[in-house]
Design an enzyme around this catalytic site. Sequence first.
Site, PDB file in Angstrom:
ATOM      1  N   HIS A 276       0.842  -1.208   0.000  1.00  0.00           N
ATOM      2  CA  HIS A 276       0.000   0.000   0.000  1.00  0.00           C
ATOM      3  C   HIS A 276       0.869   1.247   0.000  1.00  0.00           C
ATOM      4  O   HIS A 276       2.057   1.215   0.352  1.00  0.00           O
ATOM      5  CB  HIS A 276      -0.943  -0.005   1.207  1.00  0.00           C
TER       6      HIS A 276
ATOM      7  N   ASP B 270      -0.123   4.457   1.444  1.00  0.00           N
ATOM      8  CA  ASP B 270      -0.227   5.391   2.557  1.00  0.00           C
ATOM      9  C   ASP B 270       0.695   4.932   3.683  1.00  0.00           C
ATOM     10  O   ASP B 270       1.095   3.766   3.758  1.00  0.00           O
ATOM     11  CB  ASP B 270      -1.670   5.508   3.044  1.00  0.00           C
TER      12      ASP B 270
ATOM     13  N   ASP C  62       7.034  -0.316   5.866  1.00  0.00           N
ATOM     14  CA  ASP C  62       5.574  -0.436   5.754  1.00  0.00           C
ATOM     15  C   ASP C  62       5.024   0.777   5.009  1.00  0.00           C
ATOM     16  O   ASP C  62       4.701   1.790   5.615  1.00  0.00           O
ATOM     17  CB  ASP C  62       4.965  -0.529   7.149  1.00  0.00           C
TER      18      ASP C  62
ATOM     19  N   GLU D  74      -4.641   1.652   3.516  1.00  0.00           N
ATOM     20  CA  GLU D  74      -4.581   0.477   4.379  1.00  0.00           C
ATOM     21  C   GLU D  74      -4.565   0.870   5.847  1.00  0.00           C
ATOM     22  O   GLU D  74      -5.169   0.209   6.675  1.00  0.00           O
ATOM     23  CB  GLU D  74      -3.321  -0.339   4.060  1.00  0.00           C
ATOM     24  N   GLU D  75      -3.913   1.980   6.184  1.00  0.00           N
ATOM     25  CA  GLU D  75      -3.770   2.353   7.583  1.00  0.00           C
ATOM     26  C   GLU D  75      -5.072   2.895   8.171  1.00  0.00           C
ATOM     27  O   GLU D  75      -5.219   2.964   9.391  1.00  0.00           O
ATOM     28  CB  GLU D  75      -2.657   3.411   7.738  1.00  0.00           C
TER      29      GLU D  75
ATOM     30  N   HIS E 127       5.706   0.986  12.247  1.00  0.00           N
ATOM     31  CA  HIS E 127       4.994   2.149  12.797  1.00  0.00           C
ATOM     32  C   HIS E 127       5.816   2.905  13.838  1.00  0.00           C
ATOM     33  O   HIS E 127       5.255   3.706  14.593  1.00  0.00           O
ATOM     34  CB  HIS E 127       3.663   1.732  13.418  1.00  0.00           C
TER      35      HIS E 127
END
Length: 1018
Positions: A98, A100, A132, A166-167, A421
């Site tokens: 993804h 974002d 990520d 996605e987030e 993250h």
Amino acid sequence: MDRAEYVDLLARLISHTINLQNFGPKTEQQPKEEPKEGLIVAEVEHYLHDVLAQPGSFLTLEKLCNPSKPERPNLRLTYDSNPGSTPPSPVFCIMGAHMDVVPANPATWDKAHQPFELTEDGDKLYGRGTTDCLGHVAILACLFKQMAIEKPRLNCRVIAIIISDEEDEGAGCGADWLLKEGKLDQLTNADVLWLDTCGDRPTLGDSGLLQWKITVKGAPVIKHSGFPMEIVNPTEVAHDVLIALQSYFYSDICPADPEYQEKYGYPCESSFKATSPVDCGGFSCNQIPPSYTVQGDIRILPKYNVKVVRAKLEAYFNQIKQNPYLWRKIHQQRGASEAVSPTHIDQFPIITFELSTAEVQGLVCNKDDAFFPLVAKALTDAGCTSEPISLLGTLPIVADLVEQKHVNLQMVGFAIQSVYHSDNEYCLFTSMDKGFKMMKGLAILESAKPPGRVIHVTPPHKEPMIKAGNNTTYPELMDQPSWKEFFLPEEGLGEVARMHKLKRNRDFLQQQFGNFIGYQINRIMPPLSDEMIDCFSIPANNVGDPFQTGYLTMNTKHLEINVLDYFARLWGIKYFRDPANSPPHPESYWGYMLTMGSTEANMYGLYNARDYLSGVSLINAQRVPPRKSERHKEVKMGLAMRALSAAPPAHSPDHTIQPLEPLAPHDPSFTPVAFFSEDTHYSIVKCLRTMAIHSCMELGGTRGPGTIDSDLLLKLVRFFCAKGYPPLIILNIGTTFKSGYDPVEELLPKIHEILVETKMEKRFMWPKGAARDDTHKEIRDGYWIHVDAALGGSYVPLLKKRGYNLPQFDFSLPMVHSISNSSHKFLGCTVPGGLFMTKTKYQIVPPSDPQYIGSPDSTFAGSRTALTPLLVWNALAYTPQSVLADRAEHCVHLADYLTDRLRELEKRNATLEPPRPEQPADLWIIHHPNALAVCFRAPHKDTIFKYSLSGETLEEADSKTGIKYNRSWNHVYVMPSVSRDLVDNLMKDLYAHGFALDSEKPVEPKACPRRHGTRRDL
């Protein structure tokens, strides 16, 4: 993979991450801008420009975009070396990467590694999104560019889908939108590699996800913390509620399962945790704020259905919210005094518990699928390990893809778990290079696989459904399992197949559990402790009389006796049994707990009544010598002493039967006649037929309150008593369909007058084989009153104590002989059960006395469950009577609320122009004061299935035309586990989908129209 080219592309992607931060739902405190994934799409398009422009290129690029979000496109890359082939080449898809990223604060990163620019440190590549998930996006761009240059001939189409969101899954532009809009239809039955995990290895499972928020609003004032006794503290209440919900979650909803966790490689169990406090207004530490909010998420192992978890948490929270006494109990567990931690009921705060509308179901991939060995080989060839792990992160739509598109899905990733993250996020180029080699090799392996192989992958929470129900109204629901799905071959089932079948069964039950409102079943049950769960593996058996242990000592009779004592107190018994003392007082109780539901209690009650009225010996007979001045009806003892003669019984002028006269085969003195209402439970007819007991007729009306026709009952009782037939009267406290309460307390004095008038109140009998003299005479009642309190027996006494206008029905009324009650209805129990109770003086001698069990065979069943006493004892020990009473009040009020909502819908339907046949103006609503059932016209068949709504067809004449119709009703039974939210959901579905078009049909003439069929009617 060329490092310089990869790093250059990744650097350009990272340079845009300041505009790709996904802050989730927008608030005043958070930026309004949404991520602009179009910037990444433009970079990838620029990178691939040359190969896309080549004549005869096998590579295509397509933007998939929600028109309402033009700056947030998804990207689909397709490499097809056989364009235009018929049929098209099979699909191999790589999906999950993804564009974002999560927010980053440059101030908290190392100065040498800022989040919005790529920095290199040996093998490490720093920057927000490197792990990520832009590092994976860059791999895919490099992979497809190399394939476009080298042009390998593959027997499959290789597709990469790079998603925009996605987030903050659920924003309506990413994976969820692609699936909803049919953009992923070409993946049906395809092999799909989900590229968004870590560890350079397969990821076998992820977790489901729910997000939550607890808000507590107290008094609208700010108080000094030095005066805690003056106000309920919202901050503490919020954490009390959180701890209570967490405790219930870990003990009852998603308990740890070490075996499951080890099998699939999960590092820990499901989790329910607070992740971020919400600003409460900037108060100082010596102030108690007027409100407080805390929020977090719930990660759920795939073995648990997310919808069921939601339903259970909401139901438990509703108990707390609607029951200030339960909240006070939770609050006081802190150990502080009432002064320090006040729980004044008049200051009961406003508490809300919100669960996100977006929910994600977890998935465990199938290692036995033919796709997994290909993934494992490609990983091994690229220098990675093929040993899988599972993570408690949540991936969007993976379970939905398996369920809806029947894809063969495996998960993999080359990110670094420790920096997901986090600040100073980085990826390793060596890992990304392995990922490039692995996916290139996997594409070749996919091309070489034989066509037409059988697809084996099934989702862990739902197997492919047999669409027997054609449920198009609620497509998210799985259909009722077919018996064909669970065929048992002689050789048994393999472990994988067996577990899949069990999961299919479990998931269907959990689905229906979440919406269950159509029957008298309470879904609220206390948590099962380890001490209780351990008992489930012990084959305990309560065979024989509950008051004698017997030889089978592996039993729970010690618990059973205490449950019986509990209900004896609730039902007005004044004398209690002590198993150590014999004989018991005649006015004490005798009873036992059931293996079936109340059907068994009704059957035993009618069996006891038949034999009592027919003269079978009593265990504790009342032998009272009659005074010579009294004249009573004297009846021979036992069915075996009846003389077969066609002559009617001889009667003396005072209606006393002569003791030595032969009795006719239909002598009324030994022939009980049963009376019951039309709304009596269907088991009564079955029991009467089994016991060969004559019945009169069903007494009641279609739209009546579900109670017996009192006037007709009294007329018939008078008629049959005058003929010498002892009446066996069955009254109800909570009828099956309408929750009707027969007026027991009002009826019994009137019945007593008839019994006295017809000299049927008391009768004298001689025991079989005893001398027929005054010494051996027994006094017995000439009637029997059985109260079927399967539903109301548990809560009506509690509501009466709180002033509700409900009938007295129990043993405080001397004429009541026996009572039945179900434990799985109002109380809540995971297995059917209940209890039968009578008085000791009415107990008949068992037909056999087996030495084998070392206990009298006084119950209906031989072997009896030992689990029901355990479960009911635990429920009563866990739940104070005050809480049970609160639950009952909740049911009464919520039934009234549902009735009001149906009336509103009825009024709305009456004004529709033009009228709609599925929304009639008359919904045939039936609801009576304090009843827990609300009956109404049959809704759409799929709504009936979704909510498990019980139904019944009754004959009724139209109020205007007089024409008789067979009309189909359904009902909601408002039990303690039914919440207002669930009722509102039902109403939304009734507004949206309406009612059955065939719920009313003219009555066809019948020779003998009876609801229960033929019976032995007098």
